[in-house]
Design an enzyme around this catalytic site. Sequence first.
Site, PDB file in Angstrom:
ATOM      1  N   CYS A 153       1.033   3.308  -8.473  1.00  0.00           N
ATOM      2  CA  CYS A 153       2.839   2.576  -7.827  1.00  0.00           C
ATOM      3  C   CYS A 153       4.174   2.202  -8.189  1.00  0.00           C
ATOM      4  O   CYS A 153       4.329   4.115  -8.812  1.00  0.00           O
ATOM      5  CB  CYS A 153       1.823   0.993  -8.246  1.00  0.00           C
ATOM      6  SG  CYS A 153       3.531   0.162  -6.897  1.00  0.00           S
ATOM      7  N   HIS A 187      -4.973  -0.623  -3.080  1.00  0.00           N
ATOM      8  CA  HIS A 187      -4.004  -0.136  -3.819  1.00  0.00           C
ATOM      9  C   HIS A 187      -4.659   0.163  -5.822  1.00  0.00           C
ATOM     10  O   HIS A 187      -4.332   0.554  -6.205  1.00  0.00           O
ATOM     11  CB  HIS A 187      -2.847  -1.052  -3.836  1.00  0.00           C
ATOM     12  CG  HIS A 187      -1.777  -1.056  -4.597  1.00  0.00           C
ATOM     13  ND1 HIS A 187      -1.140   0.297  -3.709  1.00  0.00           N
ATOM     14  CD2 HIS A 187      -0.885  -1.181  -5.757  1.00  0.00           C
ATOM     15  CE1 HIS A 187      -0.159   0.435  -4.987  1.00  0.00           C
ATOM     16  NE2 HIS A 187       0.297  -0.638  -5.823  1.00  0.00           N
ATOM     17  N   ASP A 244      -5.013   1.051   1.644  1.00  0.00           N
ATOM     18  CA  ASP A 244      -3.749   0.433   0.693  1.00  0.00           C
ATOM     19  C   ASP A 244      -3.162  -0.428   1.657  1.00  0.00           C
ATOM     20  O   ASP A 244      -2.545   0.181   2.072  1.00  0.00           O
ATOM     21  CB  ASP A 244      -3.505   1.497  -0.343  1.00  0.00           C
ATOM     22  CG  ASP A 244      -2.872   0.717  -1.322  1.00  0.00           C
ATOM     23  OD1 ASP A 244      -1.585  -0.088  -1.308  1.00  0.00           O
ATOM     24  OD2 ASP A 244      -2.194   1.889  -2.671  1.00  0.00           O
TER      25      ASP A 244
END
Lengths: 348, 186
Positions: free
Chosen positions: A136, A322, A293
């Site tokens: 991320c 995610h 995601d």
Amino acid sequence: MDPLATLEEQLDTVTRVMTTKAPIAQTPKELVWTLNKAKLYRYVPVVPQPERHRVPLLLVFALMNRPYILDLRPGHSFVEFLVKRGFDVYLLDWGSPGPEDKHLKFDDYTLEYMPRAIRKIKVLSDVEEVSVLGWCIGAILTTIYAALRPDDGLRNLILLTAPLDFSNKEQLTFSRWVDEKYFDVDKVLALFGNMPAEMIDYGAKALKPVENYVGNYLKLWDNVDNPNVVTNWHAMNTWVRDNIPMAGGAFRQLIVDLYRNDRLMKGELVIRGERVDLGRLRANLLTVIADGDHITPPCQSEPVLAKVGSRDKEAYRVRGGHIGIMAGSGAEKHTWPHIEQWLASRSK
Amino acid sequence: MSDADAKTTNQPDLMEKMHELRDAYMDTWSKYLVEEVKSESYAQASGTALKNFLNATAPFKEPAEQAMLRTLQQLNIPTSADFAGLAGRVTNIEMQLDNMDAKLDRIEKLLTAAQPARTAEAAIPAKSVSQPAPVKQTSRKPAEARAVVQEPVARKNRSKPAVRGSAIARATAVKAAGRKSRKGTK
């Protein structure tokens, strides 16, 4: 069994898992380096030295969540999985920024913290090369670092659900929310200093309100008699509730430089006077993309492959969300083994 | 089949049906709300809510902070700004220590690398000692060269209060860019 007693037992279980913290991050580790709030941990190896992979691996997670999602619980931990397969694993925990850290920017994280942590790893593991896994926002930081310091000994780079391309505004709900018409980032930061954890948490959950605010709890209720599901839910809930604020300077860069102006992919991002040129990123690259995601849609992670200078590069698409691709029940069968195999052949 | 049996077999079916209905209902709501939060009107509404909140809160921040500052000063108690300053100084010290640690590591590495050469030198008979044994510096060169390349960066960092001093870092970067452009024009 008496239905009332069963119901009471079920309610007790639900109350317990919703109000207590699960025992998480249990893989043995030692603290090897600190700087400000950042801590570098080294996991205690379980495989004898000659059988271990030569190149150590550094795990870098996002700035606004705790990194122990990578070591969720014994028997379901990515760190434990890697350590058992002979990797020398390090984890960089950014810590929780205080009001005094509101000026921290990507510049500090990528050109102060990361190079120093990597230098320490090289000394401790007695190597000249390392692998880095960024997830991320951690993937943004590692990408910037890899492009700015290509000669620092970074051999392998793994990006998980990396939000790097912000050009497709239609697909990005966050882009719409943080548009300058609606979101005055300077006013927010002037009031709070750092971006409050609660606001970030709300933003992430509001993308799928029914799943996050209702469905998640129904899933627990439906499986309250299944200890395995309850244990996993408890661990995940502990992580989900444990949010941290994001340093104001870094949050401003995320909104202005990336979400609004897509400067990284355009080659216009400047970090401490240096332009970030993705073409200078030469490390072997694996980017893991989650098909479902909603926070980082695949369109944000895929285009980086065409921009980097790496010869050895691969995109690996997995079914899941995610967080689910690394912490869900399918992670052990798909994502972890693929990363392990990719890394093992490049860590000799 | 007895009534009791029928009840026990029908009950799970009924529950299952209810679950199915509930899930279908949730699914519909989920899809609707996901589309809703993606819309421009939601972005506008949430932006307005945030704006109102900021407008209502911000005016009180400055006076409240000033009042608190005065109170703390009168009571001779350190303020949050004092703590922030102190934290910045501690971080700078940490960075200095880290730089020293890096230097020590390099020295240790050099000494370790020089050790076998010295041992070999001592083992050579007295006659040939006059010709010094070639210390294999070339073999260390790649690592050393890299260490030397990294040093100016570390030295530069030492003078930078990186955590609280992003402005200084920016100024340094601007200066460096200026120097570069001047060199270019020359």
